[in-house]
Design a protein around this motif. Sequence first.
Motif, PDB file in Angstrom:
ATOM      1  N   ARG A  97      36.955  47.849  35.837  1.00 41.50           N
ATOM      2  CA  ARG A  97      37.671  48.837  36.646  1.00 41.50           C
ATOM      3  C   ARG A  97      36.750  49.992  37.044  1.00 41.50           C
ATOM      4  O   ARG A  97      36.845  50.533  38.152  1.00 41.50           O
ATOM      5  N   ALA A 156      49.821  48.464  47.211  1.00 44.98           N
ATOM      6  CA  ALA A 156      49.349  47.744  46.023  1.00 44.98           C
ATOM      7  C   ALA A 156      50.272  47.997  44.842  1.00 44.98           C
ATOM      8  O   ALA A 156      50.590  47.077  44.079  1.00 44.98           O
ATOM      9  N   ARG A 208      57.732  37.943  37.330  1.00 47.43           N
ATOM     10  CA  ARG A 208      57.045  37.014  36.426  1.00 47.43           C
ATOM     11  C   ARG A 208      57.803  36.861  35.121  1.00 47.43           C
ATOM     12  O   ARG A 208      58.759  37.591  34.853  1.00 47.43           O
ATOM     13  N   GLU A 253      44.289  39.873  39.571  1.00 53.14           N
ATOM     14  CA  GLU A 253      45.380  40.719  40.080  1.00 53.14           C
ATOM     15  C   GLU A 253      45.341  42.100  39.440  1.00 53.14           C
ATOM     16  O   GLU A 253      45.548  43.113  40.114  1.00 53.14           O
ATOM     17  N   ARG A 261      36.369  44.588  28.346  1.00 52.72           N
ATOM     18  CA  ARG A 261      35.414  44.349  29.428  1.00 52.72           C
ATOM     19  C   ARG A 261      36.099  44.391  30.789  1.00 52.72           C
ATOM     20  O   ARG A 261      35.525  44.843  31.775  1.00 52.72           O
ATOM     21  N   ALA A 279      45.563  49.702  30.111  1.00 51.15           N
ATOM     22  CA  ALA A 279      46.203  49.717  31.427  1.00 51.15           C
ATOM     23  C   ALA A 279      46.192  48.344  32.093  1.00 51.15           C
ATOM     24  O   ALA A 279      46.037  48.230  33.297  1.00 51.15           O
ATOM     25  N   LEU A 280      46.377  47.286  31.271  1.00 53.48           N
ATOM     26  CA  LEU A 280      46.411  45.932  31.830  1.00 53.48           C
ATOM     27  C   LEU A 280      47.810  45.362  31.672  1.00 53.48           C
ATOM     28  O   LEU A 280      48.490  45.629  30.691  1.00 53.48           O
ATOM     29  N   LYS A 281      48.230  44.581  32.657  1.00 51.32           N
ATOM     30  CA  LYS A 281      49.529  43.931  32.587  1.00 51.32           C
ATOM     31  C   LYS A 281      49.343  42.476  32.191  1.00 51.32           C
ATOM     32  O   LYS A 281      48.717  41.713  32.927  1.00 51.32           O
ATOM     33  N   ASP A 334      51.114  51.122  28.151  1.00 50.89           N
ATOM     34  CA  ASP A 334      49.797  50.483  28.263  1.00 50.89           C
ATOM     35  C   ASP A 334      48.755  51.392  28.923  1.00 50.89           C
ATOM     36  O   ASP A 334      47.642  50.953  29.204  1.00 50.89           O
ATOM     37  N   GLY A 335      49.112  52.652  29.151  1.00 51.28           N
ATOM     38  CA  GLY A 335      48.116  53.593  29.661  1.00 51.28           C
ATOM     39  C   GLY A 335      47.984  53.614  31.175  1.00 51.28           C
ATOM     40  O   GLY A 335      47.222  54.432  31.710  1.00 51.28           O
ATOM     41  N   SER A 336      48.712  52.755  31.875  1.00 50.57           N
ATOM     42  CA  SER A 336      48.607  52.745  33.340  1.00 50.57           C
ATOM     43  C   SER A 336      49.061  54.071  33.932  1.00 50.57           C
ATOM     44  O   SER A 336      48.528  54.529  34.945  1.00 50.57           O
ATOM     45  N   ALA A 356      39.865  30.852  28.617  1.00 48.89           N
ATOM     46  CA  ALA A 356      39.686  32.298  28.510  1.00 48.89           C
ATOM     47  C   ALA A 356      38.735  32.644  27.378  1.00 48.89           C
ATOM     48  O   ALA A 356      37.915  33.556  27.489  1.00 48.89           O
ATOM     49  N   ALA A 412      47.141  38.088  29.599  1.00 43.01           N
ATOM     50  CA  ALA A 412      47.686  37.913  28.250  1.00 43.01           C
ATOM     51  C   ALA A 412      46.800  37.032  27.389  1.00 43.01           C
ATOM     52  O   ALA A 412      46.828  37.140  26.165  1.00 43.01           O
ATOM     53  N   PRO A 453      45.982  34.508  33.254  1.00 43.66           N
ATOM     54  CA  PRO A 453      46.772  35.687  32.913  1.00 43.66           C
ATOM     55  C   PRO A 453      46.016  36.573  31.920  1.00 43.66           C
ATOM     56  O   PRO A 453      45.342  36.065  31.017  1.00 43.66           O
ATOM     57  N   LEU A 483      50.118  39.638  34.750  1.00 42.54           N
ATOM     58  CA  LEU A 483      49.295  39.445  35.950  1.00 42.54           C
ATOM     59  C   LEU A 483      47.977  38.786  35.561  1.00 42.54           C
ATOM     60  O   LEU A 483      47.518  38.904  34.431  1.00 42.54           O
ATOM     61  N   LEU A 533      43.578  37.029  27.206  1.00 42.74           N
ATOM     62  CA  LEU A 533      42.271  37.604  26.882  1.00 42.74           C
ATOM     63  C   LEU A 533      42.255  38.139  25.452  1.00 42.74           C
ATOM     64  O   LEU A 533      43.267  38.605  24.935  1.00 42.74           O
ATOM     65  N   ARG A 558      55.731  41.979  41.522  1.00 42.86           N
ATOM     66  CA  ARG A 558      55.181  40.788  40.862  1.00 42.86           C
ATOM     67  C   ARG A 558      55.535  40.775  39.386  1.00 42.86           C
ATOM     68  O   ARG A 558      55.983  39.760  38.857  1.00 42.86           O
ATOM     69  N   ARG A 606      44.195  52.778  25.440  1.00 37.44           N
ATOM     70  CA  ARG A 606      45.082  51.772  26.022  1.00 37.44           C
ATOM     71  C   ARG A 606      44.449  51.285  27.314  1.00 37.44           C
ATOM     72  O   ARG A 606      43.892  52.075  28.077  1.00 37.44           O
ATOM     73  N   GLN A 621      37.565  41.051  25.486  1.00 41.60           N
ATOM     74  CA  GLN A 621      37.624  40.707  26.905  1.00 41.60           C
ATOM     75  C   GLN A 621      38.470  41.698  27.689  1.00 41.60           C
ATOM     76  O   GLN A 621      38.150  42.039  28.823  1.00 41.60           O
ATOM     77  N   PHE A 628      44.478  45.345  41.720  1.00 43.55           N
ATOM     78  CA  PHE A 628      45.441  46.444  41.842  1.00 43.55           C
ATOM     79  C   PHE A 628      44.748  47.786  41.646  1.00 43.55           C
ATOM     80  O   PHE A 628      44.898  48.703  42.447  1.00 43.55           O
ATOM     81  N   TRP A 629      43.968  47.908  40.571  1.00 43.90           N
ATOM     82  CA  TRP A 629      43.345  49.213  40.310  1.00 43.90           C
ATOM     83  C   TRP A 629      42.316  49.547  41.381  1.00 43.90           C
ATOM     84  O   TRP A 629      42.109  50.708  41.709  1.00 43.90           O
TER      85      TRP A 629
END
Lengths: 199, 222, 243
Positions: A138, B6, B17, A91, A133, A82-84, B77-79, C238, A124, A122, A87, A126, B13, A80, A130, A95-96
Amino acid sequence: MRLSGRHVSCIRGGREVFSGLDFEADSGQALAVVGPNGSGKTSLLRLVAGLLAPAGGSIGLDGGAAELTLPEQAHYLGHRDALKPALSVAENLSFWRDFGGGIEDIGQCLAAVRLGHATHLPAAYLSAGQRRRLSIARLLAVRRPVWLLDEPTSALDAAGQDLFAGVMRDHLEDGGIILAATHTPLGIATRELRMGGAA
Amino acid sequence: MTALAALIRRDIRIALRVGGGALIGVLFFLTVTVLMPFAIGPDLALLTRLGPAILWLGALLASLLTLDRLFMADHEDGSLDLIVMGRTPLELACAAKALAHWLAAGLPLVVATPVLGLLLNLDAAATSAVALTLLAGTPALTFTGMIGAALAVTLHRGGLLLAVLVLPLSIPVLIFGVAASQAAITGPLAFGTPFSILCALSLASLVIGPFAAAASLRHGLD
Amino acid sequence: MTLIDLANPTRFLSLTARVLPWLAGATTMLLLVGLYQSAMAPDDYQQGATVKIMFVHVPNAWLSMFVWGVMSLAALGTLVWRHPLADVAAKAAAPIGAAFTFLALVTGSLWGRPMWGTYWEWDARLTSVLILFLMYLGLIALWRAVEDPSRAARAAAILTLVGAINLPIIKFSVDWWNTLHQPASVLRMGGPSLDRAFLIPLLVMAIGFSLLFVTLHLAAMRNEILRRRVRSLQMMQASRQAA
């Protein structure tokens, strides 16, 4: 610096996944964890990352920062990403970086994984490759000596795999350690840690 | 500190959104409050008397509803793995997430209270008393609810289980929140007594919540 | 000029660009005339000057329902004819409808203040409008919850139509609930017998506000079309690989 495990065993859901596992990797070395599905590759990475507790044995990093634990000196790149999606690419990465205490320039990290054109978009939008990548960016945004990579090249095309091999090579030249679970060759010199079956 | 800032900035945020749930909580609060007169009847005198209780129940349910996603989204999402591994103590990271959640979802409830007070025929003094108690009490709801959210994520169950886990924990907050509002409106108790206890509950939950949530996240991840 | 021509978003943009200034001008004129006439209208013998709130309140209340009707038509367009502009129209209308409904509520409660002695009374009409307002907010929340507009469109269309069927039922239930609890002591607003001195300014205002809706709606639809273009351009960007 040396990452090592002694007699590590793992039990999940009442089932013994593996036991008595020994491994070690020195600075500048990559260890490829190979084996069939269910042999415990992901579990091993998560044990090293401190996300699972070992049922027996010990895992340690000699010669690292004394005041930090092993997970605190490691990067974990899991299935997974870990992307939002809400954002933007920048961003997400910044953040990371800030959360990990990194100081690298976001633009350079994104350019290094060829996402420089998508900085403000965003996440979303990608594609799977991508996103992968961006996860790799990170690893660059925050410096950590130990990289724990779970199927890092999945979803990457040939160009992406070459790019990532270069990133890993640079990391090893800087004295980093890589522990990667993989089915496919990573494009760098690795030693193999075979799991399951004859182990 | 930058790590926590952060984290707070990111969570706020995301909540604001597209796809974020910050304002849905307020909408839920509004809807629940509007439903009450249909069950009770449009008797303004009665609504005035029940007003603080209705508002508190609405705020309780609304903040519970939005808590569901507090750790779940990061888990999916693994965060959450990366946050657990990070150099920031997990307790502080949990506290930062809860604070961000309160700012995005709890504070709007307090802001919406005057409008809802109007619907329940509360006068200015009563409305501000309720708003003040909500301001002091909703952090307690968020920080105790966080424990339930952390348990739910480690058990891979959300929704109703979270409600069943958290609602009993929030009973003291409800008792003193409503008591303080009633004291301000009708007496005979002094407003200060229950209000101080409410503040104490909030402060205690600020400490207990992050530790309990961090402990359950640490032991429950797989 | 047919509906088919309008279906093309590009043609829609160029057409509305020409029409919008005229619409905006006509709206301003009508509202100015209406406001002047409202100000000149005599005071009510019972309600005094507060009756003039009616000239703003009633058009807003009428539009609050009318906009839902427009959205229901657009919802049919989305579900049945799959008209490419239908979900744009539906999405653009929701916040405007919510705004009119909100204004109807605010003006209603301001009107009620001198009559009832309180800003809010669980009067059957006001309560129905409040529920309508909640439904608008729910619809907006639905649009906002899903990032991909074409996926949100069908869900929103279904909700809109269900709402359209439910609204009369809700209205009836609220009326029944209200009369059950409240003997007819509440002032009936407006009333059927309206003097000509009130009727003409009210009509002018109603037409002015309706034109205002059309103007705002077309402008909002343009924004939505442009927003979607930006989105698809971003997605194209993108997927472009860096050289």
